[in-house]
Motif scaffolding. Structure first.
Motif, PDB file in Angstrom:
ATOM      1  N   LEU A 178       2.123   1.010 -16.432  1.00  0.00           N
ATOM      2  CA  LEU A 178       3.355   1.262 -17.171  1.00  0.00           C
ATOM      3  C   LEU A 178       4.146   2.410 -16.558  1.00  0.00           C
ATOM      4  O   LEU A 178       5.377   2.407 -16.568  1.00  0.00           O
ATOM      5  N   LEU A 179       3.434   3.403 -16.034  1.00  0.00           N
ATOM      6  CA  LEU A 179       4.096   4.537 -15.397  1.00  0.00           C
ATOM      7  C   LEU A 179       4.677   4.160 -14.040  1.00  0.00           C
ATOM      8  O   LEU A 179       5.684   4.719 -13.610  1.00  0.00           O
ATOM      9  N   SER A 180       4.043   3.222 -13.362  1.00  0.00           N
ATOM     10  CA  SER A 180       4.401   2.926 -11.965  1.00  0.00           C
ATOM     11  C   SER A 180       5.798   2.356 -11.816  1.00  0.00           C
ATOM     12  O   SER A 180       6.396   2.466 -10.738  1.00  0.00           O
ATOM     13  N   VAL A 181       6.335   1.708 -12.856  1.00  0.00           N
ATOM     14  CA  VAL A 181       7.652   1.083 -12.737  1.00  0.00           C
ATOM     15  C   VAL A 181       8.771   2.002 -13.232  1.00  0.00           C
ATOM     16  O   VAL A 181       9.937   1.590 -13.298  1.00  0.00           O
ATOM     17  N   GLN A 182       8.416   3.242 -13.593  1.00  0.00           N
ATOM     18  CA  GLN A 182       9.415   4.165 -14.134  1.00  0.00           C
ATOM     19  C   GLN A 182       9.768   5.304 -13.186  1.00  0.00           C
ATOM     20  O   GLN A 182      10.859   5.864 -13.269  1.00  0.00           O
ATOM     21  N   LYS A 183       8.846   5.667 -12.301  1.00  0.00           N
ATOM     22  CA  LYS A 183       9.070   6.819 -11.439  1.00  0.00           C
ATOM     23  C   LYS A 183       8.377   6.598 -10.099  1.00  0.00           C
ATOM     24  O   LYS A 183       7.231   6.138 -10.051  1.00  0.00           O
ATOM     25  N   ALA A 184       9.061   6.934  -9.009  1.00  0.00           N
ATOM     26  CA  ALA A 184       8.520   6.678  -7.668  1.00  0.00           C
ATOM     27  C   ALA A 184       7.213   7.437  -7.425  1.00  0.00           C
ATOM     28  O   ALA A 184       6.281   6.900  -6.815  1.00  0.00           O
ATOM     29  N   GLY A 185       7.137   8.683  -7.896  1.00  0.00           N
ATOM     30  CA  GLY A 185       5.913   9.457  -7.701  1.00  0.00           C
ATOM     31  C   GLY A 185       4.710   8.821  -8.370  1.00  0.00           C
ATOM     32  O   GLY A 185       3.619   8.761  -7.801  1.00  0.00           O
ATOM     33  N   ASP A 186       4.922   8.305  -9.587  1.00  0.00           N
ATOM     34  CA  ASP A 186       3.841   7.613 -10.288  1.00  0.00           C
ATOM     35  C   ASP A 186       3.500   6.288  -9.616  1.00  0.00           C
ATOM     36  O   ASP A 186       2.341   5.858  -9.619  1.00  0.00           O
ATOM     37  N   ALA A 187       4.493   5.632  -9.047  1.00  0.00           N
ATOM     38  CA  ALA A 187       4.241   4.380  -8.328  1.00  0.00           C
ATOM     39  C   ALA A 187       3.333   4.613  -7.128  1.00  0.00           C
ATOM     40  O   ALA A 187       2.423   3.824  -6.849  1.00  0.00           O
ATOM     41  N   SER A 188       3.574   5.705  -6.412  1.00  0.00           N
ATOM     42  CA  SER A 188       2.738   6.040  -5.259  1.00  0.00           C
ATOM     43  C   SER A 188       1.284   6.267  -5.676  1.00  0.00           C
ATOM     44  O   SER A 188       0.350   5.734  -5.066  1.00  0.00           O
ATOM     45  N   ILE A 189       1.096   7.043  -6.743  1.00  0.00           N
ATOM     46  CA  ILE A 189      -0.264   7.315  -7.234  1.00  0.00           C
ATOM     47  C   ILE A 189      -0.922   6.029  -7.707  1.00  0.00           C
ATOM     48  O   ILE A 189      -2.103   5.781  -7.436  1.00  0.00           O
ATOM     49  N   PHE A 190      -0.153   5.202  -8.405  1.00  0.00           N
ATOM     50  CA  PHE A 190      -0.681   3.929  -8.901  1.00  0.00           C
ATOM     51  C   PHE A 190      -1.183   3.050  -7.766  1.00  0.00           C
ATOM     52  O   PHE A 190      -2.260   2.453  -7.851  1.00  0.00           O
ATOM     53  N   LEU A 191      -0.408   2.941  -6.701  1.00  0.00           N
ATOM     54  CA  LEU A 191      -0.795   2.062  -5.593  1.00  0.00           C
ATOM     55  C   LEU A 191      -2.065   2.541  -4.904  1.00  0.00           C
ATOM     56  O   LEU A 191      -2.919   1.733  -4.516  1.00  0.00           O
ATOM     57  N   ILE A 192      -2.209   3.850  -4.750  1.00  0.00           N
ATOM     58  CA  ILE A 192      -3.446   4.391  -4.158  1.00  0.00           C
ATOM     59  C   ILE A 192      -4.622   4.133  -5.084  1.00  0.00           C
ATOM     60  O   ILE A 192      -5.696   3.681  -4.651  1.00  0.00           O
ATOM     61  N   LEU A 193      -4.421   4.409  -6.368  1.00  0.00           N
ATOM     62  CA  LEU A 193      -5.493   4.246  -7.347  1.00  0.00           C
ATOM     63  C   LEU A 193      -5.904   2.790  -7.498  1.00  0.00           C
ATOM     64  O   LEU A 193      -7.107   2.469  -7.489  1.00  0.00           O
ATOM     65  N   THR A 194      -4.923   1.911  -7.628  1.00  0.00           N
ATOM     66  CA  THR A 194      -5.247   0.517  -7.898  1.00  0.00           C
ATOM     67  C   THR A 194      -5.855  -0.174  -6.675  1.00  0.00           C
ATOM     68  O   THR A 194      -6.793  -0.968  -6.802  1.00  0.00           O
ATOM     69  N   THR A 195      -5.350   0.132  -5.487  1.00  0.00           N
ATOM     70  CA  THR A 195      -5.903  -0.489  -4.278  1.00  0.00           C
ATOM     71  C   THR A 195      -7.340  -0.042  -4.049  1.00  0.00           C
ATOM     72  O   THR A 195      -8.234  -0.864  -3.790  1.00  0.00           O
ATOM     73  N   THR A 196      -7.571   1.255  -4.175  1.00  0.00           N
ATOM     74  CA  THR A 196      -8.925   1.785  -3.978  1.00  0.00           C
ATOM     75  C   THR A 196      -9.853   1.353  -5.103  1.00  0.00           C
ATOM     76  O   THR A 196     -10.996   0.944  -4.862  1.00  0.00           O
ATOM     77  N   GLY A 197      -9.361   1.456  -6.349  1.00  0.00           N
ATOM     78  CA  GLY A 197     -10.192   1.075  -7.491  1.00  0.00           C
ATOM     79  C   GLY A 197     -10.556  -0.388  -7.491  1.00  0.00           C
ATOM     80  O   GLY A 197     -11.688  -0.763  -7.809  1.00  0.00           O
TER      81      GLY A 197
END
Length: 480
Positions: free
Chosen positions: A348-367
């Motif tokens: 939900l955070l990833s589509v609202q702010k670029a910084g959160d999108a970056s963290i989301f992509l690292i977290l989700t790909t690794t997780g």
């Protein structure tokens, strides 16, 4: 399908698959059993261990798909809480569409529920629906849904501090000062009592019968089995995986340099692949109390930020994600699937702010990659690789397009790390099985996967924490 049958036979040990979920889940499976009997009566025999049939599989798959209706509805409600994005003078609904795909086609949830087989979808549906209700200022509904969720699966206790503090801050205090701080005279005892009553009634319905029969200690002993050891058979990619790996490296060096006596090395090996308690060789051994203290210390800063730096529902969501990640990082006997508890709300955070999108992509790909060992048979190998590639490519491309006018989502170091997952998979799946190390070090691929993913998840956790700490509070926040 035997776990709910254990409800009928009390504490008798009939299977290694113990009833280690809260009572609501036992009743859920009891209700399922009345439908399951029309598919195959034999699956309901609690002593019929390791039973399998085509009709049993059909029922399991059908029941998971049916319960996912709640998850789909929750995703719909969450998408309504996301604002559109301005492109020129027009407002596009693209963030909502991207979010729906990130949630409905989440790779981790897909393999855990529909291939590995579990009922996580409707549980995450309850969590997402409770989050949506808080976004919609329907606080009592959100509190009720979360209380019900806790009595379905107690792993959601990880995020309970975020719910408790947010409801107290945003619902029980009805007004703020212009600078965003609390107006202490706006405290509502009626709202506190209402929230407490909701939690009490749900808990009484769940635990009341066991309390009346004096079986509450038995329930808690199953819910919190501390004798299982610090780590799962396959280490969850968290801080303790790095801690275990460091201890292993130091012990090998110590033996090579003859600083350690081989006779004093603990017999229970943490790389044996077994669920058991063990002692570290060089580093201090970790106790359940130590993990609890570490978890609380890791959670506290996010809780303080939620209280003293109010940012509305978005601040709550970031605190919830940090609570889930901190518990995953430092908790006792954490399962690798628990990473979904942070990935899904982070969507939900990833589509609202670029910084959160970056963290989301690292977290989700690794997780998501850390879940690969759950599917270990040869026919499942191309399936999991293809599904993860599809989800990862879509996630990165869609979020890059959404934030194309802002700075790149990854720096060179993050790009290099994520690309390293490819060679790691080649080594673990296509090279290692044909080497002589397979017999001598059978646990090595799991160790490498866990440690490599632990680095990425730790980085994402730290990066999210930094962003939460430096974000300014909202100046004016009206409480309803």
């Amino acid at each position: 399908m035997n776990s709910y049958s254990n409800l009928r036979v009390g504490i008798q040990a009939t299977s290694e698959w113990t009833l280690d979920y809260p009572p609501f889940f036992a009743w859920f499976e009891y209700i399922l059993s009345h439908v399951a009997k029309y598919f195959d009566q034999e699956m309901l025999n609690v002593r019929n261990l390791n039973y399998s049939s085509s009709r049993t599989l059909l029922f399991q798959r059908f029941s998971v798909i049916f319960m996912d209706v709640l998850f789909v509805y929750a995703v719909h409600e969450c998408c309504k809480c996301i604002d559109g994005k301005k492109v020129g003078k027009e407002l596009t609904e693209k963030p909502k569409f991207i979010l729906s795909v990130l949630l409905l086609w989440n790779f981790g949830l897909l393999i855990v529920d529909h291939i590995h087989f579990q009922y996580n979808g409707f549980l995450f549906g309850l969590m997402l629906l409770s989050i949506a209700r808080l976004f919609q200022k329907r606080h009592m509904e959100g509190a009720f849904l979360f209380a019900v969720l806790l009595h379905f699966k107690h792993i959601y206790l990880y995020v309970a501090p975020a719910y408790g503090v947010y409801l107290l801050r945003s619902y029980c205090f009805t007004a703020n000062k212009p600078d965003g701080s609390i107006r202490w005279n706006s405290f509502s005892f009626v709202r506190v009592i209402s929230l407490g009553l909701v939690v009490f009634l749900v808990s009484a319905l769940s635990l009341g019968p066991f309390l009346a029969l004096n079986q509450l200690p038995q329930v808690f002993s199953r819910l919190f089995p501390f004798k299982r050891g610090l780590c799962h058979a396959y280490w969850a990619p968290n801080f303790w995986a790095l801690y275990n790996a460091l201890d292993k490296v130091l012990s090998v060096i110590g033996l090579k340099l003859k600083f350690l006596d081989p006779n004093n090395i603990p017999k229970a090996s943490m790389t044996s692949g077994l669920v058991q308690q063990f002692q570290h060789t060089v580093l201090p051994s970790v106790t359940p109390l130590a993990t609890l203290i570490c978890t609380l210390i890791a959670i506290l800063p996010s809780i303080f930020c939620l209280w003293f730096k109010p940012q509305g529902p978005r601040g709550f969501l970031r605190c919830l994600t940090l609570c889930a990640l901190s518990s995953f990082m430092f908790g006792w006997h954490v399962h690798e699937k628990a990473i979904l508890l942070a990935i899904l709300p982070m969507s939900l955070l990833s589509v609202q702010k670029a910084g959160d999108a970056s963290i989301f992509l690292i977290l989700t790909t690794t997780g998501h990659y850390s879940l690969f060992p759950l599917l270990f048979t040869a026919p499942e190998l191309p399936i999991k690789i293809l599904l993860m590639l599809l989800f990862t490519i879509y996630s990165i491309s869609s979020l890059k397009t959404l934030f194309r006018k802002e700075k790149p989502l990854f720096n060179w170091m993050e790009t290099f790390y994520l690309l390293g997952l490819g060679p790691l998979e080649v080594c673990c799946e296509f090279v290692f099985p044909f080497t002589s190390w397979k017999v001598k070090y059978p646990f090595l691929p799991l160790l490498l996967t866990s440690v490599y993913c632990a680095v990425g998840i730790t980085y994402a956790w730290f990066k999210l924490y930094v962003s939460v700490l430096i974000d300014p509070p909202v100046g004016k926040t009206k409480k309803q």
